[in-house]
Motif scaffolding. Structure first.
Motif, PDB file in Angstrom:
ATOM      1  N   LYS A   1      -9.505   6.790  -0.341  1.00 49.52           N
ATOM      2  CA  LYS A   1      -8.570   6.494   0.742  1.00 49.52           C
ATOM      3  C   LYS A   1      -7.174   7.064   0.486  1.00 49.52           C
ATOM      4  O   LYS A   1      -6.254   6.821   1.265  1.00 49.52           O
TER       5      LYS A   1
ATOM      6  N   THR B   1      -4.965   6.148  -1.545  1.00 49.28           N
ATOM      7  CA  THR B   1      -4.065   4.996  -1.479  1.00 49.28           C
ATOM      8  C   THR B   1      -3.962   4.298  -2.833  1.00 49.28           C
ATOM      9  O   THR B   1      -4.961   4.181  -3.546  1.00 49.28           O
TER      10      THR B   1
ATOM     11  N   ARG C   1      -5.918   1.839  -7.510  1.00 48.54           N
ATOM     12  CA  ARG C   1      -5.978   3.003  -6.630  1.00 48.54           C
ATOM     13  C   ARG C   1      -7.364   3.168  -6.050  1.00 48.54           C
ATOM     14  O   ARG C   1      -8.359   2.810  -6.700  1.00 48.54           O
TER      15      ARG C   1
ATOM     16  N   SER D   1       0.839  -1.189   0.000  1.00 47.94           N
ATOM     17  CA  SER D   1       0.000   0.000   0.000  1.00 47.94           C
ATOM     18  C   SER D   1       0.873   1.238   0.000  1.00 47.94           C
ATOM     19  O   SER D   1       1.947   1.255   0.610  1.00 47.94           O
ATOM     20  N   CYS D   2       0.401   2.255  -0.673  1.00 54.07           N
ATOM     21  CA  CYS D   2       1.061   3.557  -0.701  1.00 54.07           C
ATOM     22  C   CYS D   2       0.012   4.590  -0.309  1.00 54.07           C
ATOM     23  O   CYS D   2      -0.892   4.877  -1.108  1.00 54.07           O
ATOM     24  N   ALA D   3       0.123   5.104   0.890  1.00 55.45           N
ATOM     25  CA  ALA D   3      -0.855   6.059   1.407  1.00 55.45           C
ATOM     26  C   ALA D   3      -0.301   7.467   1.300  1.00 55.45           C
ATOM     27  O   ALA D   3       0.841   7.731   1.693  1.00 55.45           O
TER      28      ALA D   3
ATOM     29  N   TYR E   1      -2.371   0.649  -4.462  1.00 58.48           N
ATOM     30  CA  TYR E   1      -1.983  -0.691  -4.046  1.00 58.48           C
ATOM     31  C   TYR E   1      -1.172  -1.385  -5.136  1.00 58.48           C
ATOM     32  O   TYR E   1      -1.323  -1.106  -6.325  1.00 58.48           O
TER      33      TYR E   1
END
Length: 127
Positions: A76, A78, A72, A21-23, A80
């Motif tokens: 959120k 985010t 994406r 995950s990239c938040a 993924y």
């Protein structure tokens, strides 16, 4: 200033799966193209997968095609990276990166094109 935080890395056996995950810290992340890169020890950072502002606008490295899926969730903030059928050669630190683009721009494969980077998450695949 956009901040990116990766998570989801770890140790997995060959053939297994992980979801990274990239938040992002700001809602304007929806206006960014986002890419995943990876870097193994002693090697250059390489492109893995990218996604544009439109979820259907995706690009994959040959090594990732058919095994990895980028997606994406703008609600959120985010992005993924679902990784399946992992191989020992997938072992690396995985980074997400982003840059603000107009809607029609596809993700770029060159790391120098991205303005914002996360700190990376380690993925280790054992044989």
């Amino acid at each position: 200033q956009m901040q990116l935080v990766e998570s989801g890395g770890g140790l997995v056996q060959a053939g297994g799966s992980l979801r990274l995950s990239c938040a992002a810290s700001r809602r304007m992340f929806s206006e960014h193209a986002v890419a995943w890169f990876r870097q193994a020890p002693g090697q250059e950072r390489e492109f893995v997968a990218g996604i544009g502002r439109r979820s259907g606008d995706t690009v994959y490295a040959a090594s990732a095609k058919g095994r990895f899926t980028i997606s994406r969730d703008n609600d959120k903030n985010t992005v993924y990276l679902q990784m399946s059928s992992l191989k020992p050669e997938d072992t690396a630190v995985y980074y997400c990166a982003s840059r603000r683009v107009i809607v029609t721009v596809s993700p770029d494969v060159h790391p120098g094109s991205y303005n914002y980077w996360g700190q990376g998450t380690q993925v280790t695949v054992s044989s």
